[in-house]
Design a protein around this motif. Structure first.
Motif, PDB file in Angstrom:
ATOM      1  N   ALA A 166       0.753  -1.167  -0.029  1.00  0.00           N
ATOM      2  CA  ALA A 166       0.013  -0.025  -0.211  1.00  0.00           C
ATOM      3  C   ALA A 166       1.080   1.254  -0.062  1.00  0.00           C
ATOM      4  N   ARG A 167       1.854   1.323   0.776  1.00  0.00           N
ATOM      5  CA  ARG A 167       2.757   2.276   0.765  1.00  0.00           C
ATOM      6  C   ARG A 167       3.586   2.684  -0.543  1.00  0.00           C
ATOM      7  N   VAL A 168       3.892   1.479  -1.258  1.00  0.00           N
ATOM      8  CA  VAL A 168       4.439   1.673  -2.507  1.00  0.00           C
ATOM      9  C   VAL A 168       3.554   2.135  -3.379  1.00  0.00           C
ATOM     10  N   LEU A 169       2.240   1.575  -3.649  1.00  0.00           N
ATOM     11  CA  LEU A 169       1.309   2.305  -4.320  1.00  0.00           C
ATOM     12  C   LEU A 169       1.008   3.807  -4.029  1.00  0.00           C
ATOM     13  N   GLU A 170       0.924   4.034  -2.838  1.00  0.00           N
ATOM     14  CA  GLU A 170       0.538   5.398  -2.376  1.00  0.00           C
ATOM     15  C   GLU A 170       1.947   6.490  -2.955  1.00  0.00           C
ATOM     16  N   ILE A 171       3.128   6.146  -2.858  1.00  0.00           N
ATOM     17  CA  ILE A 171       4.124   6.878  -3.442  1.00  0.00           C
ATOM     18  C   ILE A 171       4.162   6.826  -5.021  1.00  0.00           C
ATOM     19  N   ALA A 172       4.021   5.745  -5.551  1.00  0.00           N
ATOM     20  CA  ALA A 172       3.959   5.651  -7.128  1.00  0.00           C
ATOM     21  C   ALA A 172       2.568   6.668  -7.511  1.00  0.00           C
ATOM     22  N   LYS A 173       1.620   6.552  -6.823  1.00  0.00           N
ATOM     23  CA  LYS A 173       0.381   7.499  -7.426  1.00  0.00           C
ATOM     24  C   LYS A 173       1.122   8.848  -7.269  1.00  0.00           C
TER      25      LYS A 173
END
Length: 98
Positions: A1-8
């Motif tokens: 989730a953290r990776v996705l948040e940063i990628a977004k």
């Protein structure tokens, strides 16, 4: 989730033409260049050598992004297929009720 948040966030900044700020380690003020798979967190090279992370599995940030991007896309595809099946069931039930 953290990776996705940063990628977004990075994608939105790049789409707007904004300069992408690189987050740094809060403790060492170093760039986050390593991904700790065990803790699922981006860390700096100094943290990587600490006792807390020394025995953990590490990946360069770009490799981690590609790996998780692939996993997210696979999950997204499975969810789309499930949604299509459910919409098909819904349509059949609606026809039957009419």
């Amino acid at each position: 989730a953290r990776v996705l948040e940063i990628a977004k966030r990075l994608s939105l900044q790049a789409a707007r033409g904004e300069t992408v700020e690189e987050e740094g380690c809060e403790r060492h003020r170093e760039p986050l260049k390593v991904f700790c798979k065990d803790d699922e967190a981006f860390i700096c090279v100094i943290c990587r050598e600490s006792r807390a992370h020394r025995a953990h599995t590490m990946l360069p940030v770009q490799d981690a992004v590609q790996e998780y991007k692939g996993q997210i896309q696979a999950h997204l595809q499975a969810l789309k297929e499930d949604r299509d099946k459910l919409l098909g069931f819904r349509e059949v039930e609606m026809r039957r009720s009419w």
